[in-house]
Design an enzyme around this catalytic site. Sequence first.
Site, short mmCIF file in Angstrom:
data_model
loop_
_atom_site.label_atom_id
_atom_site.label_comp_id
_atom_site.label_asym_id
_atom_site.label_seq_id
_atom_site.Cartn_x
_atom_site.Cartn_y
_atom_site.Cartn_z
CG ASP A 34 0.33 -2.32 6.99
OD1 ASP A 34 -0.79 -2.64 7.46
OD2 ASP A 34 0.51 -1.31 6.29
NE ARG B 223 -9.75 -2.99 -2.69
CZ ARG B 223 -9.30 -2.42 -1.58
NH1 ARG B 223 -8.15 -2.82 -1.03
NH2 ARG B 223 -9.96 -1.45 -1.00
CG PHE C 2 -1.93 1.11 1.16
CD1 PHE C 2 -3.02 1.03 0.31
CD2 PHE C 2 -1.77 2.24 1.92
CE1 PHE C 2 -3.94 2.06 0.23
CE2 PHE C 2 -2.69 3.29 1.84
CZ PHE C 2 -3.77 3.20 1.00
CE1 TYR D 37 -9.73 2.90 6.83
CE2 TYR D 37 -8.61 3.91 8.70
CZ TYR D 37 -8.68 3.62 7.35
OH TYR D 37 -7.68 4.06 6.52
CE LYS D 38 -7.64 -0.65 5.24
NZ LYS D 38 -8.27 0.03 4.11
#
Lengths: 416, 416
Positions: B203, B377, B131, B228-229
């Site tokens: 990560d 996705r 990312f 928050y995922k």
Amino acid sequence: MISAQHCAQLDQQDELAPLRDLFALPAHTIYLDGNSLGAQPKAALEHAQHIITQEWGTDLIQSWNKAGWFHRPLSIGNELAPLIGAEQDEVAVTDSTSVNIFKAVAGALHIQKNQAHTAQRRVIVTERSNFPTDIYILEGIKHFLNDGYELRLVNSPEDLHQAIDQDVAVVLLTHVNYRTGYMLDMDELTAHTQQQGALIIWDLCHSAGAVPVDLNAAQADFAVGCTYKYLNAGPGAPAFIWVPKKHQASFAQPLTGWWAHQSPFEMQPSFAASGDIRGALCGTQPMISLSLVSTGLAAFKQTSMQKIRAKSLALTDLFIALVEQRCADHPLTLETPRDHAIRGSQVSIAHPHGYAIMQALIERGVIGDYREPHIMRFGFTPLYTSFTDVWNAVEILADILDHKKYDVNLEKSAVT
Amino acid sequence: MISAQHCAQLDQQDELAPLRDLFALPAHTIYLDGNSLGAQPKAALEHAQHIITQEWGTDLIQSWNKAGWFHRPLSIGNELAPLIGAEQDEVAVTDSTSVNIFKAVAGALHIQKNQAHTAQRRVIVTERSNFPTDIYILEGIKHFLNDGYELRLVNSPEDLHQAIDQDVAVVLLTHVNYRTGYMLDMDELTAHTQQQGALIIWDLCHSAGAVPVDLNAAQADFAVGCTYKYLNAGPGAPAFIWVPKKHQASFAQPLTGWWAHQSPFEMQPSFAASGDIRGALCGTQPMISLSLVSTGLAAFKQTSMQKIRAKSLALTDLFIALVEQRCADHPLTLETPRDHAIRGSQVSIAHPHGYAIMQALIERGVIGDYREPHIMRFGFTPLYTSFTDVWNAVEILADILDHKKYDVNLEKSAVT
């Protein structure tokens, strides 16, 4: 002699008095700690409900664009800008004050290192009495860079001018001291710093929403500040950072998260600076807490910083006068300047038993706070503090002092 | 042939199915983007109301102690710990993922510089496909330190082992790739990295709450991640950082804000490290957004990561099988590994018109997202995704593909 009637009269004449109704203040409480945590705007609840149920619950990821989440640190920054003399697109509401200090100092040092005439400078100036996080972050940068930086901690506001000389790379000053309420001369110190070839960063934690600030008129270099004190944004709400247009193109700081990228959604494998205020951003922001900054700012749109300042000085003048009138027999020392030109929106009073007295005040519903050593802090927030609050607070203080009602608290430790 | 009836049957047998009722999902929506923003727990609203009206509005500054605000980054860290194989007092929920990456990398480099046998190492390894913020933060640190650091960007997971050699100081890897869903072998890469004398940072943005993680079993060095995922903590809620006991005493990073001080309220003019997990903290945290992390974690206490993993694999297997059954005539490429051992909780599928197709899906209520280049996705979140959701999503995808219903979107730009 000032009377309760006189205070009630001041309230009747107070143009800002109706704004108190915007806030949900607890019953039986005189809240004089808005300089630590601002009171809750009544609108905060409805605003949070909207963000949780509509923006998050219903619209989900569409809110990044539809509700403007992605731009919210900057759109709320634009709402905040007029309160500190910033232009549009110069303020980001993001991260904590500590993190923003790091960005501003690192960014300022970067500029200094890239100019031939300042590249060798290694002194960073701040006040020894600054809020500790400011000093700690400077220490963190110094150790991390390991490049000969030296902190010059100045002992008194009067010594600042001389301490800022041509060895200095960067100056980090807090405009209003958290402990004493002493307000520095932003215009003079900014001009002097820049004459010496240094850059100046202003910490506005105890200024924003408390006293008029005009960063662009002062031609300052950078600023940071807090939103959860006088701006009433909610506990720990994101802080702000000001990067003026003149520095945006050259602003580079090591917290180069994806929100600072010129095209964050292209997901490029290499950082490219935006060259605008987004350079002060890093990663994704806490949208609920962030959004309530806007609720806190709304009250300021119904008045002006000039009116707030006038009432603030009237409140602090009244408090000082009443303490002198009612508590003259007690060993109280005024730590806050009497001179309006160098006073923020708080009054700090030292007493050998300051901690115990503050505990007694809090038990009686007068909420101030305590700072080492011996200092009782009372914050005055013109949006919701009344002149009668001031009268009542001093009556209770006098009663506690006259009858030593703080004795029971003397054993308690000040440090939590 | 898999049928709708079969999917309905799977839902009937699904032990996790009742947990869906904990979430406020919008009507007429199949939400397959919990890997970007988790759905809203119904309890979030009431929790936020409590924090706003009681903790903030009524108790005001007393909440720092009374409600435990000051310890909340650590108390919620303790709630999160079991999901990632961390011990108590090893996790802080604080700041953004980007800021936490900065702390972890700076802390790891500091350790390496202070050991004779690693002091000269200047290579930092990560994946080119990581990312972007991970890479950008590494670039920020490299430029800021200006001490000869070099980023070694590895092109493929298969090349990682060889790229991590004895020149390497620190490795920063994302456990599950955000774009492909490829899951790295944490145990093997951690062991190999440490055999080479390097330190490894994981990560976990696309792992925490999505796949079982056992950081202490892997004997990893540091970790960061997002709440928050898959953890459903709310938009932009504070991220987490894991500093294991073995590194806490030597952990030093430059964001030394006052929350990291061993005695923050003594307001000492010089930083002193806590030597515990507080060393990963910096400044004051956004209490409303932070507190809702706890609401997000509550759902996980009603099940286990093993059950979540089993359902996740069943959902992604089903999605892959149905796409192959219904969309075989279209130029779709599966980007996510079929091998369970290296698959996260998402399925990524490329199509030359991926962006336009995803727009059409969203218009039909199937919410996934798009990542350059060409990748659609689909995230699968066992707490609230049903097998019938998967069936319906593929039916709609097939209809859009078969009848080219994405044509109208072909002109739209992918980059917002």
